[in-house]
Design an enzyme around this catalytic site. Structure first.
Site, PDB file in Angstrom:
ATOM      1  N   SER A  90      48.723  -7.172  17.746  1.00  0.00           N
ATOM      2  CA  SER A  90      48.904  -5.724  17.742  1.00  0.00           C
ATOM      3  C   SER A  90      49.238  -5.260  19.145  1.00  0.00           C
ATOM      4  O   SER A  90      49.037  -5.988  20.122  1.00  0.00           O
ATOM      5  CB  SER A  90      47.633  -5.020  17.254  1.00  0.00           C
ATOM      6  OG  SER A  90      46.556  -5.266  18.134  1.00  0.00           O
ATOM      7  N   GLY A 126      51.856  -4.994  20.811  1.00  0.00           N
ATOM      8  CA  GLY A 126      52.810  -5.766  21.587  1.00  0.00           C
ATOM      9  C   GLY A 126      52.278  -7.039  22.216  1.00  0.00           C
ATOM     10  O   GLY A 126      53.004  -7.710  22.957  1.00  0.00           O
ATOM     11  N   GLU A 149      57.924   1.183  10.118  1.00  0.00           N
ATOM     12  CA  GLU A 149      58.837   1.198  11.267  1.00  0.00           C
ATOM     13  C   GLU A 149      60.229   0.733  10.865  1.00  0.00           C
ATOM     14  O   GLU A 149      60.379  -0.230  10.099  1.00  0.00           O
ATOM     15  CB  GLU A 149      58.295   0.307  12.378  1.00  0.00           C
ATOM     16  CG  GLU A 149      56.966   0.774  12.952  1.00  0.00           C
ATOM     17  CD  GLU A 149      56.469  -0.134  14.059  1.00  0.00           C
ATOM     18  OE1 GLU A 149      57.115  -0.179  15.122  1.00  0.00           O
ATOM     19  OE2 GLU A 149      55.445  -0.814  13.848  1.00  0.00           O
ATOM     20  N   GLU A 199      58.558  -3.237  10.547  1.00  0.00           N
ATOM     21  CA  GLU A 199      57.165  -3.613  10.324  1.00  0.00           C
ATOM     22  C   GLU A 199      56.450  -2.513   9.562  1.00  0.00           C
ATOM     23  O   GLU A 199      56.988  -1.412   9.367  1.00  0.00           O
ATOM     24  CB  GLU A 199      56.453  -3.872  11.659  1.00  0.00           C
ATOM     25  CG  GLU A 199      56.957  -5.082  12.395  1.00  0.00           C
ATOM     26  CD  GLU A 199      56.112  -5.438  13.613  1.00  0.00           C
ATOM     27  OE1 GLU A 199      56.278  -6.559  14.112  1.00  0.00           O
ATOM     28  OE2 GLU A 199      55.308  -4.614  14.061  1.00  0.00           O
ATOM     29  N   ASP A 233      49.729   4.029  15.960  1.00  0.00           N
ATOM     30  CA  ASP A 233      49.514   4.574  17.308  1.00  0.00           C
ATOM     31  C   ASP A 233      50.560   5.612  17.682  1.00  0.00           C
ATOM     32  O   ASP A 233      50.228   6.640  18.285  1.00  0.00           O
ATOM     33  CB  ASP A 233      49.430   3.458  18.360  1.00  0.00           C
ATOM     34  CG  ASP A 233      50.560   2.457  18.294  1.00  0.00           C
ATOM     35  OD1 ASP A 233      51.544   2.687  17.551  1.00  0.00           O
ATOM     36  OD2 ASP A 233      50.478   1.417  18.996  1.00  0.00           O
ATOM     37  N   THR A 234      51.821   5.411  17.309  1.00  0.00           N
ATOM     38  CA  THR A 234      52.837   6.414  17.624  1.00  0.00           C
ATOM     39  C   THR A 234      52.567   7.729  16.899  1.00  0.00           C
ATOM     40  O   THR A 234      53.035   8.787  17.311  1.00  0.00           O
ATOM     41  CB  THR A 234      54.250   5.919  17.259  1.00  0.00           C
ATOM     42  OG1 THR A 234      54.335   5.704  15.851  1.00  0.00           O
ATOM     43  CG2 THR A 234      54.582   4.629  17.985  1.00  0.00           C
ATOM     44  N   ARG A 259      45.468   0.813  27.285  1.00  0.00           N
ATOM     45  CA  ARG A 259      45.706   2.212  26.914  1.00  0.00           C
ATOM     46  C   ARG A 259      44.354   2.879  26.719  1.00  0.00           C
ATOM     47  O   ARG A 259      43.577   2.521  25.836  1.00  0.00           O
ATOM     48  CB  ARG A 259      46.518   2.263  25.626  1.00  0.00           C
ATOM     49  CG  ARG A 259      46.949   3.659  25.210  1.00  0.00           C
ATOM     50  CD  ARG A 259      47.946   3.585  24.071  1.00  0.00           C
ATOM     51  NE  ARG A 259      47.374   3.018  22.867  1.00  0.00           N
ATOM     52  CZ  ARG A 259      48.031   2.229  22.019  1.00  0.00           C
ATOM     53  NH1 ARG A 259      49.272   1.880  22.258  1.00  0.00           N
ATOM     54  NH2 ARG A 259      47.445   1.774  20.926  1.00  0.00           N
TER      55      ARG A 259
END
Length: 393
Positions: A160, A162, A267, A279, A286-287, A364
Site C-alpha cells: 500500500s 506505493g 483507479e 486498481e 487516501d486520495t 504521511r
C-alpha cells in the site's frame, strides 16, 4: 429496516475495524455519529483509529488464529478490513460461521492482492488494463520485464501507499526493482506484478458506493503521486462526460462482481478517450480525503451509511477542493507540529493531523485541505497550507 442499538450495552451494534490508520479513524468517527460501538484493531499500539474507538486491540492480523479468537471474543456485527495485510482465509472461515465481512470475504481476498483483482478485471470481466504479468522468482521476473518491455512498472502484489513500487528503465537496474519490491511487500506475498507503463494523460480515482438502493458515484478525483504514493488530490477533475460515463460503467461492473455494500476507490488511467482500469480498494481511498471538505457526505460517511444498510439518496458536491499531504522525515515517537496558525490563516483551509505515534524515515502524518473557486486555486491553497506546517522530532 436498519436498527442500531446503544453503544456499550447489550443492544449495541458492534463494528470491528481491521486496520486503524487515518482512514479508519474517520470511519470510526462517522460510525459513532450513527450510534455504533466501534472496535479498532491494528498491528501496533495507539494507531489513529484506536485513539477514538470505544475499544482497541493490538494483534498480528496475518495470524489467522489471533484474528479468529478476537472475532469470537468481540462478536462484532460487522468486520471491516481497512488494510491489505490480513489473513483473508480466516475471514472466509468467519464469514462461513455467520460473521458479516465488508464488503465480503471474497472481495477482500481478491482485492488485498493485486493478482486477484487484476485477473478478475482482465480475464473474467474483459475490462481494458495495461499489459501485465506476474513473477515469483528472479528469473521469471527478468523474463517478465523482457516480455512487457521497457520502461515498465514493478510492484509487490500486496502493498500500500506505493511501498515497493518502482519503474524499470534498463535491464541493468532491473534486479534493484525486484529487491525493492520484496522489501516493500506487505504480508507473505513474494510475487510481483510487472505492468506496461501506459503513457496516460491523467489518472483519477472514482469513489463508487454500492448500497441498499443501488450504486452511486462521487465526482472524479484527480491526484499526483510520487514513488507510487499520493501527494495531492483534487475534485472534481475535469474530463469528458463520455469518458466519465465509461469509468462509471467499468466501476459498476467490477464492484458488482465483487459483491457486498460499501465504498470502493476505483483507479483509472485515461489516454485520450481510452479508459484503463488500474486498481481497486474495497474501502475509503487516501486520495478521497478531499471529500472531507468537498462534499456533504465524505467518503467515510458514505462508507458508514452503505455498510449499515442506510440509503444514499444524493451526494452534494460543494465545488472545487483539494488536499496536500503533510510529510514528516526522520525518527521520533513524539512529533510536535508547529505553525498551524500560519497554515490556517486563509479562509477555506483546514488541517487534519492523524496522530500517528511513530515516524521512522518518511511518513504521511497529516493533510491540508482547501476549497476555492477553481481547482487550481484550491490546489494552490492546500499546498500553501501544508508547506507552512512545521515539525520538531
Amino acid at each position: 429496516m436498519t436498527t442500531i442499538g446503544t453503544p456499550l450495552t447489550s443492544t449495541a451494534t458492534r463494528v470491528m475495524l481491521l486496520g486503524s490508520g487515518e482512514l479508519g479513524k474517520e470511519v470510526v468517527i462517522e460510525l459513532q455519529r450513527l450510534g455504533v460501538e466501534t472496535i479498532a484493531v491494528d498491528r501496533y499500539d495507539n494507531a489513529p483509529a484506536m485513539q477514538v474507538a470505544h475499544r482497541s486491540h493490538t494483534i498480528d492480523m496475518l495470524d489467522g488464529s489471533q484474528l479468529t479468537s478476537l472475532a469470537e471474543s468481540e462478536n462484532p456485527h460487522l468486520i471491516v478490513p481497512e488494510i491489505e495485510a490480513i489473513a483473508t482465509s480466516s475471514l472466509k472461515d468467519l464469514e462461513t460461521q455467520g460473521y458479516r465481512v465488508i464488503p465480503s470475504a471474497n472481495a477482500v481476498h481478491l482485492t488485498m492482492n493485486r493478482e486477484g483483482i487484476r485477473t478478475l478485471a482482465a480475464e473474467t470481466l474483459k475490462i481494458p488494463v495495461s499489459d501485465y504479468c506476474f513473477a515469483n522468482s528472479e528469473q521469471s521476473y527478468l523474463d517478465g520485464v523482457e516480455q512487457i518491455g521497457l520502461p515498465c512498472v514493478v510492484k509487490p502484489t500486496m502493498s500500500s501507499s506505493g511501498k515497493g513500487q518502482s519503474v524499470v528503465h534498463s535491464m541493468d537496474t532491473a534486479l534493484k526493482s525486484w529487491k525493492y519490491a520484496q522489501e516493500g511487500t506487505r504480508g507473505a506475498a513474494e510475487k510481483v506484478i510487472i505492468e506496461e507503463m501506459i503513457d496516460f494523460d491523467y489518472e483519477i480515482t472514482l469513489l463508487t458506493v454500492q448500497h441498499v438502493n443501488g450504486v452511486a458515484y462521487c465526482e472524479p478525483i484527480g491526484h499526483r503521486q510520487e514513488r507510487g504514493d499520493y501527494r495531492e488530490s483534487w475534485q472534481p477533475h475535469a474530463m469528458k462526460s463520455s469518458v466519465l460515463e465509461e469509468c462509471q460503467r467499468i466501476a459498476a461492473k467490477v464492484t458488482e462482481a465483487l459483491g457486498g455494500w460499501g465504498l470502493y476507490g476505483v483507479e483509472f488511467f485515461i489516454r485520450g478517450e481510452q479508459v484503463f482500469f488500474s486498481e481497486l480498494s474495497p474501502r475509503p481511498h487516501d486520495t478521497g480525503m478531499v471529500t472531507l471538505v468537498s462534499q456533504d457526505l465524505s467518503e467515510f460517511a458514505l462508507h458508514a451509511r452503505a455498510i449499515l444498510g442506510l440509503p444514499i439518496p444524493a451526494i452534494e458536491n460543494y465545488g472545487p477542493s483539494a488536499t496536500a499531504v503533510v510529510i514528516v522525515e526522520g525518527r521520533s515517537e513524539q512529533v510536535r507540529f508547529e505553525k498551524l496558525d500560519e497554515a490556517l490563516k486563509e479562509p477555506g483551509t483546514h488541517v487534519r493531523l492523524f496522530g500517528k505515534p511513530l515516524v521512522s524515515g518518511e511518513r504521511r502524518m497529516g493533510v491540508a485541505l482547501a476549497r476555492a473557486d477553481s481547482v487550481d486555486e484550491a490546489r494552490f491553497k492546500a499546498r500553501g497550507a501544508a508547506s507552512r506546517i512545521g515539525y520538531a522530532l
